[in-house]
Design a protein around this motif. Sequence first.
Motif, PDB file in Angstrom:
ATOM      1  N   ASP A   1       0.816  -1.057  -0.052  1.00 56.27           N
ATOM      2  CA  ASP A   1       0.025  -0.076  -0.024  1.00 56.27           C
ATOM      3  C   ASP A   1       0.961   1.064  -0.081  1.00 56.27           C
ATOM      4  O   ASP A   1       2.167   1.233   0.025  1.00 56.27           O
ATOM      5  N   ASP A   2       0.236   2.625  -0.079  1.00 57.10           N
ATOM      6  CA  ASP A   2       1.164   3.692  -0.187  1.00 57.10           C
ATOM      7  C   ASP A   2       1.953   3.719   1.019  1.00 57.10           C
ATOM      8  O   ASP A   2       3.028   4.528   0.797  1.00 57.10           O
TER       9      ASP A   2
ATOM     10  N   THR B   1       6.062   4.344   0.938  1.00 60.13           N
ATOM     11  CA  THR B   1       6.627   5.508   1.285  1.00 60.13           C
ATOM     12  C   THR B   1       7.714   4.843   2.260  1.00 60.13           C
ATOM     13  O   THR B   1       8.897   5.669   2.180  1.00 60.13           O
TER      14      THR B   1
ATOM     15  N   MET C   1       6.505   9.996  -3.995  1.00 60.11           N
ATOM     16  CA  MET C   1       5.141   9.715  -4.029  1.00 60.11           C
ATOM     17  C   MET C   1       4.069  10.463  -4.838  1.00 60.11           C
ATOM     18  O   MET C   1       3.374  10.150  -5.673  1.00 60.11           O
TER      19      MET C   1
ATOM     20  N   ASP D   1       2.342   9.280  -7.956  1.00 58.06           N
ATOM     21  CA  ASP D   1       0.655   9.327  -8.183  1.00 58.06           C
ATOM     22  C   ASP D   1       0.364  10.118  -9.584  1.00 58.06           C
ATOM     23  O   ASP D   1      -0.453   9.620 -10.302  1.00 58.06           O
TER      24      ASP D   1
ATOM     25  N   ARG E   1       0.561   7.222 -12.224  1.00 59.61           N
ATOM     26  CA  ARG E   1      -0.470   6.332 -11.865  1.00 59.61           C
ATOM     27  C   ARG E   1      -1.778   6.919 -12.631  1.00 59.61           C
ATOM     28  O   ARG E   1      -2.569   6.345 -13.321  1.00 59.61           O
TER      29      ARG E   1
ATOM     30  N   VAL F   1       5.015  -1.308  -8.180  1.00 59.54           N
ATOM     31  CA  VAL F   1       3.957  -0.372  -7.248  1.00 59.54           C
ATOM     32  C   VAL F   1       2.614  -0.432  -7.890  1.00 59.54           C
ATOM     33  O   VAL F   1       1.577   0.246  -7.189  1.00 59.54           O
ATOM     34  N   ASN F   2       2.464  -0.595  -9.293  1.00 63.11           N
ATOM     35  CA  ASN F   2       1.167  -0.568  -9.941  1.00 63.11           C
ATOM     36  C   ASN F   2       1.107  -1.889 -11.035  1.00 63.11           C
ATOM     37  O   ASN F   2       2.130  -2.060 -11.589  1.00 63.11           O
TER      38      ASN F   2
END
Length: 129
Positions: free
Chosen positions: A15-16, A20, A65, A69, A72, A100-101
């Motif tokens: 998760d974020d 992080t 981050m 974002d 994404r 991460v995605n």
Amino acid sequence: MRITQGCFSFLPDLDDAQITAQVQYMLDRGWAVSVEYTDDPHPRNTYWEMWGHPMFDLRDAKGAMIELDDCRKAHPDSYIRMMAFDSTRGFETVMMSFIVNRPAAEPRLHMTRTDFESRSQKYGWDARI
């Protein structure tokens, strides 16, 4: 099929907050962070598209981050990974990378077998979504 490349690839998606923490780990070691994306995650495809520039002077994970974002939003159905580079030896060395995605539907490989003369068999692969 779940693409397994880089660190944490056999674990559930991070998760974020966990991403992080990993980015901060990279930065605490003085590594440069970058964000990359692709639609072709084949293991031999080591050159993914770079999102922006490598973040050499970044000290806070929030900056990375924000870039993640943005990537994404621009590429929601692509594979995205975070990379860490160490340049202390005078050249860039990948120290860490992780996905991460992921797209909603990952590609699958399907094996086909064809009977051939003299009881021989031929195998082939095709990609399916």
